[in-house]
Write an enzyme that holds these catalytic residues in place. Structure first.
Site, PDB file in Angstrom:
ATOM      1  N   SER A   1     -11.518  -2.381   4.189  1.00 35.42           N
ATOM      2  CA  SER A   1     -10.128  -1.916   4.183  1.00 35.42           C
ATOM      3  C   SER A   1      -9.731  -1.411   5.567  1.00 35.42           C
ATOM      4  O   SER A   1     -10.589  -1.160   6.416  1.00 35.42           O
ATOM      5  CB  SER A   1     -10.004  -0.787   3.158  1.00 35.42           C
ATOM      6  OG  SER A   1      -8.747  -0.160   3.259  1.00 35.42           O
ATOM      7  N   SER A   2      -8.433  -1.238   5.771  1.00 34.61           N
ATOM      8  CA  SER A   2      -7.931  -0.584   6.982  1.00 34.61           C
ATOM      9  C   SER A   2      -7.295   0.768   6.654  1.00 34.61           C
ATOM     10  O   SER A   2      -6.702   1.396   7.537  1.00 34.61           O
ATOM     11  CB  SER A   2      -6.879  -1.464   7.661  1.00 34.61           C
ATOM     12  OG  SER A   2      -7.434  -2.692   8.035  1.00 34.61           O
TER      13      SER A   2
ATOM     14  N   GLY B   1       0.503  -0.286   5.505  1.00 33.64           N
ATOM     15  CA  GLY B   1       0.849  -1.230   6.580  1.00 33.64           C
ATOM     16  C   GLY B   1      -0.254  -2.197   6.944  1.00 33.64           C
ATOM     17  O   GLY B   1      -0.287  -2.676   8.077  1.00 33.64           O
TER      18      GLY B   1
ATOM     19  N   THR C   1       0.857  -1.193   0.000  1.00 35.32           N
ATOM     20  CA  THR C   1       0.000   0.000   0.000  1.00 35.32           C
ATOM     21  C   THR C   1       0.894   1.244   0.000  1.00 35.32           C
ATOM     22  O   THR C   1       2.109   1.150   0.177  1.00 35.32           O
ATOM     23  CB  THR C   1      -0.970  -0.013   1.201  1.00 35.32           C
ATOM     24  OG1 THR C   1      -1.684  -1.255   1.190  1.00 35.32           O
ATOM     25  CG2 THR C   1      -1.959   1.117   1.218  1.00 35.32           C
TER      26      THR C   1
ATOM     27  N   ASN D   1      -2.876  -4.136  -2.344  1.00 35.59           N
ATOM     28  CA  ASN D   1      -2.789  -5.116  -1.253  1.00 35.59           C
ATOM     29  C   ASN D   1      -1.352  -5.581  -1.039  1.00 35.59           C
ATOM     30  O   ASN D   1      -0.493  -4.754  -0.816  1.00 35.59           O
ATOM     31  CB  ASN D   1      -3.778  -6.267  -1.432  1.00 35.59           C
ATOM     32  CG  ASN D   1      -4.086  -6.931  -0.093  1.00 35.59           C
ATOM     33  OD1 ASN D   1      -3.938  -6.312   0.952  1.00 35.59           O
ATOM     34  ND2 ASN D   1      -4.485  -8.180  -0.094  1.00 35.59           N
TER      35      ASN D   1
END
Ligand code: GLY
Length: 560
Positions: free
Chosen positions: A442-443, A462, A371, A391
Site C-alpha cells: 500500500s501507499s 490519493g 481511499t 482502492n
C-alpha cells in the site's frame, strides 16, 4: 563521519533532549476530528460525548465513512489505524489491510499471451482482496475502546437505514465507475438511481448494509467472517467469477505492527509500516532532504531537491517493499542516515538523474480521491490517524447480493508482472508479487509528527501520490505552518516511474516549470486537483488545538 550524518545524529540527540524537557505535558484543551464527510465527523463526536475515547470515535468514523463515502472505503475494504494511547504511551499500527484469497495465483491477471490484463485486477469480484476493515473495527473497539462496539456502530447503522444525501463529489466519482457498477445488479440497485448517476441530494438508503453492520454489532467478528454474512459474501463472489472461500474469511486476522519511526530536523515522525510503503518512503525521502537547508534555497532548487528525493525513495519502494510476513525487507538499511547520505550524494543541483535510464513507462490517468483518511485527538491526548481504502473509487464496483458490502479492488496493488505498472503507474518486483494470503503493498501514510511543542495527526487519500502529499505537509510542519497550510498546499509528485513530475492544476507555477525543465525534469500535469487531507495540530505549550479538512473535498474538521 560525513557532515550530513553528523547533522542527523545531532538532530536526533536534540530531539531526545526535547522529549526529556517536555515529558510532562498537559492534555489538549479540546478534542478534534477531521474526516472526509461531515456525517462521519459528527458520528465521532457523538461517541466522544457518550464517554468514548479517540479509539471508539475511530470505530464510529470508520463505519460512518463506509456508509456515507462509499467511493473511498467500506466494510468491503481494508486499511491502517495508527494509534497513540496516552495511558502507557503505546504507539501501534493496526494492520487491517486486505489479503489475497488463498487460491490466488501469481499469474492470475495474465492473459493467454502472458500479458497483464488490468481490467480483471480492477473490476468485479476477482479483483477483491479479503476485507480487513470489519475485523479492524472489532479489534479497535475490543482492545482499545471504552464503549461497546454496537454503540460506536450505531451512527453508521442509522445513516445506512435512513439514508444520506448524494453530493456532487459522489456523482462525479460514481460517473467515473458507472460501467463497472452497472455490471453488478446489487451494486447498481444501491448506488445508482434507476441505473444512472443519482441526482444531487438523492437520499441513498443502504438497507442490506445496515443489516450487515447490525450483524457485526451483535456478533463481532463472527457477524461478518462467519455465519450467514460469510455465506452470502462467498456465494456472491463465486457466482460472479471470484475465488473467495469460507476459509479466506475465517482465517483473516488484524495484525498489530510497530509503526515506522524517524527523525527529521528534530521532528519525530511515526508512520505506517509495511505492508504499507508509506512510512518507509516518507522517512527515506526526509532523510535524504535532512542535510539541506530548504528554507534558504530558491523555490526551483528547493522543489528540484524534493523531487529528486521522491524519485529515489519511490524507486526503493518498487524494488524492495512488500508484505513483511512473506518477504524479508531491508528496513534498517532503507531507513538509515548512511544510506540516505549515499543517495543524496547522487543528487546534482544542476540536473536530474533520469529514471528513464532504467525503464520508460507511461502511467495511466488515475483518480486522486479514492481511499479516505481521518484524524482524531481526544481530550486525554489519545490519537488516531487512519487511512482506509477500497482502492479505486467504488472499488471493484461489485456487491455480493444481500450484503450491501461494496468489495475492494485492492488486488491491483500487487505487482502482477515484474515492472509492469499498475493502475497508479507504480511498478514493483518480486517483493510485491501475488501469493495466497499475502497483503498487497500500500501507499497509505497515516502519520504523527511531533516536536518539542507541537503534535500533528495527518494523512490523505490519493493512491501512489499519498506519500508525496504527506511529505510536502511534513516539510510545511517543519517550516512552522499550521494545518490550514498543509491541506491547502499546491501539490507535485514524482514516483520514480513514470519519469515525470506530476502536478495538480496550480501545483507548480510557470516559472517553476521553466526552471525545473532547464534542470532536465519532464512533466505530466494532472487534470484535476488531488488528495483530501484531514489534519489536526495540538500545540502542547498553549493547549490549543487546530484542525483542517482539505478544501478539495467535502470533509469537515471540528474542534470542540
Ligand atoms: N489502494 C491504495 C493503497 O493502498 O495505496
Amino acid at each position: 563521519m560525513p557532515n550530513s550524518v553528523n547533522n542527523h545524529f545531532r538532530s536526533f540527540f536534540l530531539f531526545i533532549l526535547f522529549l526529556a524537557v517536555h515529558a510532562a505535558v498537559a492534555a489538549p484543551r479540546q478534542a478534534a476530528i477531521a474526516s472526509a464527510h461531515p456525517l462521519a465527523t459528527q458520528a465521532g463526536f457523538e461517541i466522544l460525548r457518550q464517554g468514548g475515547n479517540a479509539f471508539d470515535a475511530a470505530v464510529a468514523v470508520s463505519a460512518a465513512l463506509a456508509v456515507v463515502e462509499p467511493a473511498g472505503s467500506g466494510l468491503g475494504g481494508g486499511g491502517f489505524w495508527l494509534l497513540h494511547r496516552v495511558e502507557d504511551g503505546k504507539r501501534v499500527m493496526l494492520d487491517g489491510r486486505e489479503r489475497a484469497p488463498l487460491s490466488a495465483r501469481r499469474d492470475m491477471y495474465l492473459d493467454k499471451e502472458g500479458r497483464f490484463d488490468s481490467t480483471r485486477s480492477i473490476n468485479g469480484p476477482l479483483s477483491a482482496g479479503i476485507p480487513g476493515t470489519p475485523a479492524g473495527l472489532v479489534y479497535l473497539a475490543e482492545q482499545y475502546g471504552r464503549r461497546p462496539l454496537a454503540q460506536s456502530l450505531a451512527p453508521a447503522i442509522r445513516y445506512a437505514r435512513e439514508g444520506f444525501a448524494v453530493s456532487e463529489r459522489y456523482r462525479r466519482l460514481i460517473a467515473f465507475r458507472l460501467d463497472v457498477v452497472r455490471r453488478s445488479p446489487a451494486a447498481a440497485r444501491i448506488f445508482l438511481q434507476q441505473g444512472d448517476v443519482p441526482e444531487a441530494g438523492f437520499n441513498l438508503v443502504q438497507k442490506n448494509l445496515a443489516d450487515t453492520l447490525e450483524r457485526l454489532a451483535a456478533r463481532g467478528r463472527a457477524g461478518f467472517y462467519g455465519g450467514e454474512a460469510a455465506k452470502m459474501l462467498v456465494e456472491g463472489v463465486r457466482a460472479a467469477g471470484g475465488i473467495w472461500d469460507m476459509k479466506d474469511l475465517a482465517d483473516y486476522k488484524v495484525v498489530e505492527r510497530q509503526p515506522i519511526e524517524g527523525v527529521y530536523k528534530g521532528i519525530r515522525i511515526t508512520s505506517a509500516s509495511p505492508p504499507s510503503s508509506g512510512g518507509v518512503v516518507l522517512i527515506e525521502a526526509l532523510n535524504i532532504l535532512s542535510s539541506y537547508d530548504l528554507s534558504a534555497l530558491d523555490e526551483i532548487t528547493r522543489k528540484h531537491l524534493i523531487i529528486e528525493a521522491m524519485r529515489r525513495a519511490y524507486h526503493d519502494r518498487a524494488v524492495y517493499l512488500g508484505d513483511p510476513d512473506f518477504v524479508p525487507l531491508p528496513l534498517p538499511r532503507l531507513l538509515s542516515a548512511y544510506y540516505a547520505a549515499g543517495l543524496r550524494s547522487t543528487i546534482r543541483f544542476d540536473g536530474v538523474l533520469p529514471s528513464a535510464r532504467l525503464a520508460g513507462y507511461v502511467a495511466p490517468e488515475v483518480e486522486g480521491e479514492n481511499t479516505t483518511h481521518f484524524s482524531i485527538l481526544d481530550r486525554e491526548g489519545n490519537r488516531v490517524a487512519a487511512t482506509l481504502s477500497i482502492n479505486l473509487p467504488f472499488g471493484s464496483g461489485f456487491v455480493p447480493p444481500g450484503t450491501g458490502v461494496l468489495l475492494n479492488d485492492e488486488m491491483d496493488d500487487f505487482a502482477s508482472q515484474r515492472d509492469v505498472p499498475n493502475r497508479y503507474g507504480l511498478v514493483g518486483g518480486d517483493a510485491n508479487a501475488i501469493a495466497p494470503g499475502k497483503r498487497m503493498l500500500s501507499s497509505m501514510t497515516p502519520t504523527f509528527l511531533e516536536d518539542a511543542q507541537r503534535v500533528a495527526i495527518l494523512g490523505t487519500p490519493g493512491g501512489s501520490r499519498i506519500i508525496s502529499m504527506v511529505l510536502l505537509a511534513t516539510l510545511e510542519f517543519a517550516a512552522g505552518a499550521g494545518p490550514d497550510a498543509w491541506v491547502q498546499l499546491p501539490r507535485f509528485h514524482h514516483q520514480y516511474l513514470p519519469d515525470r513530475v506530476q502536478y495538480e492544476p496550480g501545483g507548480l507555477n510557470d516559472d517553476e516549470i521553466d526552471g525545473l525543465k532547464k534542470l532536465g525534469h519532464r512533466f505530466k500535469p494532472v487534470s484535476r486537483s488531488y488528495g483530501n487531507m484531514q489534519a489536526i495540530l495540538w500545540d502542547k505549550s498553549s493547549g490549543k488545538v487546530l484542525a483542517a479538512s482539505d478544501p478539495r473535498g467535502e470533509g469537515l474538521a471540528v474542534v470542540q
